[in-house]
Enzyme design. Sequence first.
Site, PDB file in Angstrom:
ATOM      1  N   ARG B  51     -11.062 -10.245  10.543  1.00  0.00           N
ATOM      2  CA  ARG B  51     -11.286 -11.654   9.596  1.00  0.00           C
ATOM      3  C   ARG B  51     -11.755 -12.827  10.896  1.00  0.00           C
ATOM      4  O   ARG B  51     -11.527 -12.197  12.229  1.00  0.00           O
ATOM      5  CB  ARG B  51     -10.601 -12.136   8.756  1.00  0.00           C
ATOM      6  N   ASP B  53     -11.614 -17.050  10.603  1.00  0.00           N
ATOM      7  CA  ASP B  53     -11.085 -17.794   9.788  1.00  0.00           C
ATOM      8  C   ASP B  53     -12.435 -18.969   9.003  1.00  0.00           C
ATOM      9  O   ASP B  53     -13.219 -18.842   9.670  1.00  0.00           O
ATOM     10  CB  ASP B  53     -10.599 -18.826  10.115  1.00  0.00           C
ATOM     11  N   TYR B 111     -14.903 -13.186  21.820  1.00  0.00           N
ATOM     12  CA  TYR B 111     -14.529 -14.627  21.270  1.00  0.00           C
ATOM     13  C   TYR B 111     -14.977 -15.892  22.437  1.00  0.00           C
ATOM     14  O   TYR B 111     -15.161 -15.389  23.733  1.00  0.00           O
ATOM     15  CB  TYR B 111     -13.777 -14.742  21.417  1.00  0.00           C
ATOM     16  N   ARG B 199      -7.748 -19.939  18.834  1.00  0.00           N
ATOM     17  CA  ARG B 199      -7.520 -21.086  19.128  1.00  0.00           C
ATOM     18  C   ARG B 199      -6.524 -22.522  19.368  1.00  0.00           C
ATOM     19  O   ARG B 199      -6.113 -22.859  20.001  1.00  0.00           O
ATOM     20  CB  ARG B 199      -7.915 -21.124  17.406  1.00  0.00           C
TER      21      ARG B 199
END
Lengths: 263, 263
Positions: B51, B53, B111, B199
């Site tokens: 997934r 966000d 990422y 994050r």
Amino acid sequence: MTRYVCRLAYDGTAYSGYQIQENGRTVQEQLQRALRKIHKGREVETKGSGRTDAGVHARGQVVQFDSELKIPLERWPAALTAVLPPDIAAHEVAIVPDDFHVRYDTTGKEYRYRLLSGRQRDVFRRNYTHQPFPLIRDVEAMREAARHFLGTHDFTSFCSQKSPVTDKVRTITALEIHEEGDELLLVFRGTGFLYQMVRIITGTLVEVGQGKRTADSVPDVIAARDREKAGATVPGCGLYLWDVFYEQDIFGSGSDESGEDRG
Amino acid sequence: MTRYVCRLAYDGTAYSGYQIQENGRTVQEQLQRALRKIHKGREVETKGSGRTDAGVHARGQVVQFDSELKIPLERWPAALTAVLPPDIAAHEVAIVPDDFHVRYDTTGKEYRYRLLSGRQRDVFRRNYTHQPFPLIRDVEAMREAARHFLGTHDFTSFCSQKSPVTDKVRTITALEIHEEGDELLLVFRGTGFLYQMVRIITGTLVEVGQGKRTADSVPDVIAARDREKAGATVPGCGLYLWDVFYEQDIFGSGSDESGEDRG
């Protein structure tokens, strides 16, 4: 009352253009709403250096307004940005003489147009560049064509037929084409620009780059004074009002670092 | 039936995340709608590598689906992109074995997180970067702190408390911090990442860069296995799922130039 000028940057994607209109969300409407908040509900008139169309962006739109508030000059950008939506920012504010006019006193403007020269769709730049198809293959021919626009010409061929303006003589002082990665950046500087002039010249240059017309054909298109002879109007999303010039440097030097905080 | 994988890029700004949910517009929903159009109304199941966000972007999300259509492989990206919304693009499509699983077969992910290090608000990057305040002033300290995350650790301190996962041991193989103009680009590579792990690590590194905590304090935060000890979760808008890795290079070399036209 003191007359202020403000340098505004905005992402035009969500707006029907700069100038207030009956239908559609506009940048000027948001600016006046912000000024109203700062002035405790009182309406504050604003004037812009000129309009920008739907989807068109600005790094350096200049607007003026009068205010009696005693906010220290260096606090103005932060005060405004704090009450503007996130896609509009006030980057500089300066005081000008009471007879200053943000539109009539301009001596020139700089517009930029960003073309994406790659084949692949870039989801992150879709609102900030225009990607012509077929692909541009001859940037040198575009540069050759660009040189024909320099100087003073009747730009009737490169003006929207919707324009009410009758005198279509303008002076272009610079038209540079820079290759930056997979983008072409077109930089236009001139004394003034007719309605959609930058977008029609860009559309014509794109057709030269695509091989649909030659650089040599440009003088005839200018001489024809006929909008039908020029290229297509490229979309607003690639266009930026980059800078507005006045006799004096109204914001002073180094004011780019005016340092507002995020709103 | 043939099993396909597709590399998707999307601007996550307008989405509630990748995965279909009851309320909110999702990337997966748009993808399935696009596949339905191509398959004449028939529902086509899709699976993603993981997934993302709300507001999180992807350059290299990988999804799989099965199809019986006889579309030549090199036509698939254009066919999909043509029916996807403008903020989603299919950049590569490849055929994989029938037992391939886009999620369980991953060997790692990359990422990226983009931080804006300047003081001035940038209207054009507001959805694509995060701008921390107070300003970051010590990038070297952030690099020093970053080194403590390398290797295999229990990342409980850096996982959202909403995560249902019990085994929180993960391996980070690279955590680089690059200065690019007025941005800091954080590049994370690892075998897998917990919910909001990138994050929360970024938020912790930002606090080191702001001088709110020291690089030396990181090992204690890791050892605590307590989410409260780590920094704040930075917003999704700066985060990009950049690449997903598999044992084999599923898209093959040079396939970046797969050359779909604009939809």
